[in-house]
Design a protein around this motif. Structure first.
Motif, PDB file in Angstrom:
ATOM      1  N   ARG A 167      -7.665  10.326   5.214  1.00 17.00           N
ATOM      2  CA  ARG A 167      -6.410  11.014   4.889  1.00 17.00           C
ATOM      3  C   ARG A 167      -5.265  10.009   4.705  1.00 17.00           C
ATOM      4  O   ARG A 167      -4.431  10.154   3.802  1.00 17.00           O
ATOM      5  N   GLU A 168      -5.244   8.999   5.574  1.00 21.09           N
ATOM      6  CA  GLU A 168      -4.204   7.968   5.489  1.00 21.09           C
ATOM      7  C   GLU A 168      -4.302   7.209   4.169  1.00 21.09           C
ATOM      8  O   GLU A 168      -3.283   6.933   3.507  1.00 21.09           O
ATOM      9  N   ALA A 169      -5.540   6.889   3.769  1.00 26.45           N
ATOM     10  CA  ALA A 169      -5.742   6.156   2.515  1.00 26.45           C
ATOM     11  C   ALA A 169      -5.326   6.998   1.313  1.00 26.45           C
ATOM     12  O   ALA A 169      -4.682   6.493   0.377  1.00 26.45           O
ATOM     13  N   VAL A 170      -5.667   8.306   1.356  1.00 26.94           N
ATOM     14  CA  VAL A 170      -5.312   9.200   0.245  1.00 26.94           C
ATOM     15  C   VAL A 170      -3.798   9.349   0.152  1.00 26.94           C
ATOM     16  O   VAL A 170      -3.229   9.352  -0.957  1.00 26.94           O
ATOM     17  N   LEU A 171      -3.126   9.476   1.296  1.00 32.06           N
ATOM     18  CA  LEU A 171      -1.666   9.596   1.291  1.00 32.06           C
ATOM     19  C   LEU A 171      -1.000   8.381   0.662  1.00 32.06           C
ATOM     20  O   LEU A 171       0.039   8.485   0.002  1.00 32.06           O
ATOM     21  N   ASN A 172      -1.633   7.218   0.862  1.00 32.86           N
ATOM     22  CA  ASN A 172      -1.091   5.983   0.282  1.00 32.86           C
ATOM     23  C   ASN A 172      -1.698   5.671  -1.085  1.00 32.86           C
ATOM     24  O   ASN A 172      -1.424   4.606  -1.646  1.00 32.86           O
ATOM     25  N   GLN A 173      -2.536   6.611  -1.556  1.00 30.57           N
ATOM     26  CA  GLN A 173      -3.171   6.494  -2.873  1.00 30.57           C
ATOM     27  C   GLN A 173      -3.958   5.185  -3.019  1.00 30.57           C
ATOM     28  O   GLN A 173      -3.948   4.544  -4.072  1.00 30.57           O
ATOM     29  N   VAL A 174      -4.639   4.814  -1.953  1.00 26.37           N
ATOM     30  CA  VAL A 174      -5.507   3.634  -1.977  1.00 26.37           C
ATOM     31  C   VAL A 174      -6.932   4.124  -1.694  1.00 26.37           C
ATOM     32  O   VAL A 174      -7.271   4.424  -0.555  1.00 26.37           O
ATOM     33  N   TYR A 175      -7.729   4.213  -2.747  1.00 24.61           N
ATOM     34  CA  TYR A 175      -9.065   4.803  -2.626  1.00 24.61           C
ATOM     35  C   TYR A 175     -10.105   3.701  -2.428  1.00 24.61           C
ATOM     36  O   TYR A 175     -10.876   3.375  -3.328  1.00 24.61           O
ATOM     37  N   SER A 176     -10.110   3.170  -1.230  1.00 24.58           N
ATOM     38  CA  SER A 176     -10.970   2.024  -0.941  1.00 24.58           C
ATOM     39  C   SER A 176     -11.429   2.053   0.510  1.00 24.58           C
ATOM     40  O   SER A 176     -10.636   2.307   1.412  1.00 24.58           O
TER      41      SER A 176
END
Length: 207
Positions: A167-176
Motif C-alpha cells: 500500500r505504501e509503495a502504491v501511494l508513492n506510485q513506486v511499483y517495485s
C-alpha cells in the motif's frame, strides 16, 4: 423399569472415555474392534484391574481369546497401549498402561495444526501474489515470487506487513519490490511488525 433392574444398572457402573479418543481413533490406525477392546481395558482399569484376563475380555466383547491377544498386540505396536512391568508390594506384575494413546493424539493434533497453519500461509501467500500483480499491472516473475517467499520464510515478515508495504509503495506510485523491501527494512529497524504498531508510530510522528 423395576427396582431390581434399575439397581443392576446402577451397580454395574459406567466407563469414562475421553472424547478425543472417540473422535480420532480411526486417524491413529485403530479399527472398531481395537476401540472396543481399548474400551474394555479402560473399564477394567477404572475398576482397579490393570491386567484383565483375555478370557474376561473375550466374554465382555464377544470375541474369541485369540482375537483379543492379536488386537492387544496390535494396540501395543500402534503405540496405543503399553505392556509394563511394575513393582507391587515387592513383587513384579504386568499391567496395561492406557496413557500412550494420549501421546499419539497430542502428536496427531500438533501435526494437524501445523498442516492447517501451513495451508493457510500458502493460501495467504497466493492471495498476496495476486494483490501485488493487480497493483503492479503485470505478473510477478519467478525471481520476484522467490523474493516474497524469502520475506516470509527467512525475514519472518508477516503477510499483513508485506501488504502494508505494498500500500505504501502504491501511494508513492513506486511499483517495485525493491522499494517495498526498503520499506520493510525501515519498519524492521523501527521494530514495526503490525498495522497497529505502524499506526502508533505515525501518530507519534504527527501524520
Amino acid at each position: 423399569m423395576n427396582n431390581e433392574l434399575f439397581n443392576t444398572f446402577v451397580d454395574s457402573g459406567s466407563t469414562s472415555i475421553n472424547n478425543l479418543i472417540l473422535k480420532n481413533y480411526h486417524k491413529l490406525g485403530m479399527t472398531e474392534k481395537d476401540l472396543i477392546v481399548y474400551l474394555a481395558l479402560s473399564m477394567y482399569a477404572q475398576k482397579g484391574n490393570t491386567f484383565p484376563m483375555a478370557k474376561d475380555l473375550a466374554n465382555d466383547t464377544g470375541m474369541d481369546e485369540a482375537s483379543i491377544y492379536t488386537i492387544i498386540q496390535g494396540l501395543i505396536k500402534l503405540g496405543i497401549i503399553e505392556l509394563k512391568t511394575v513393582m507391587d508390594h515387592h513383587q513384579q506384575r504386568d499391567i496395561y498402561s492406557l496413557t500412550p494413546i494420549f501421546h499419539r493424539i497430542k502428536n496427531l493434533l500438533t501435526q494437524e495444526k501445523q498442516a492447517n497453519t501451513k495451508n493457510k500461509l500458502m493460501s495467504d501467500t497466493e492471495e498476496l501474489f495476486k494483490k501485488i500483480e493487480v497493483e503492479f499491472g503485470r505478473p510477478l516473475s519467478p525471481i520476484e515470487q522467490e523474493q516474497i517467499h524469502q520475506w516470509i520464510e527467512d525475514d519472518h515478515y508477516s503477510i499483513e506487513l508485506i501488504d502494508l508495504s505494498l500500500r505504501e509503495a502504491v501511494l508513492n506510485q513506486v511499483y517495485s519490490l525493491k522499494y517495498m523491501d526498503r520499506i520493510l527494512i525501515s519498519w524492521e529497524k523501527s521494530n514495526i511488525k503490525s498495522a497497529e504498531q505502524l499506526q502508533e508510530r505515525r501518530k507519534k510522528l504527527g501524520y
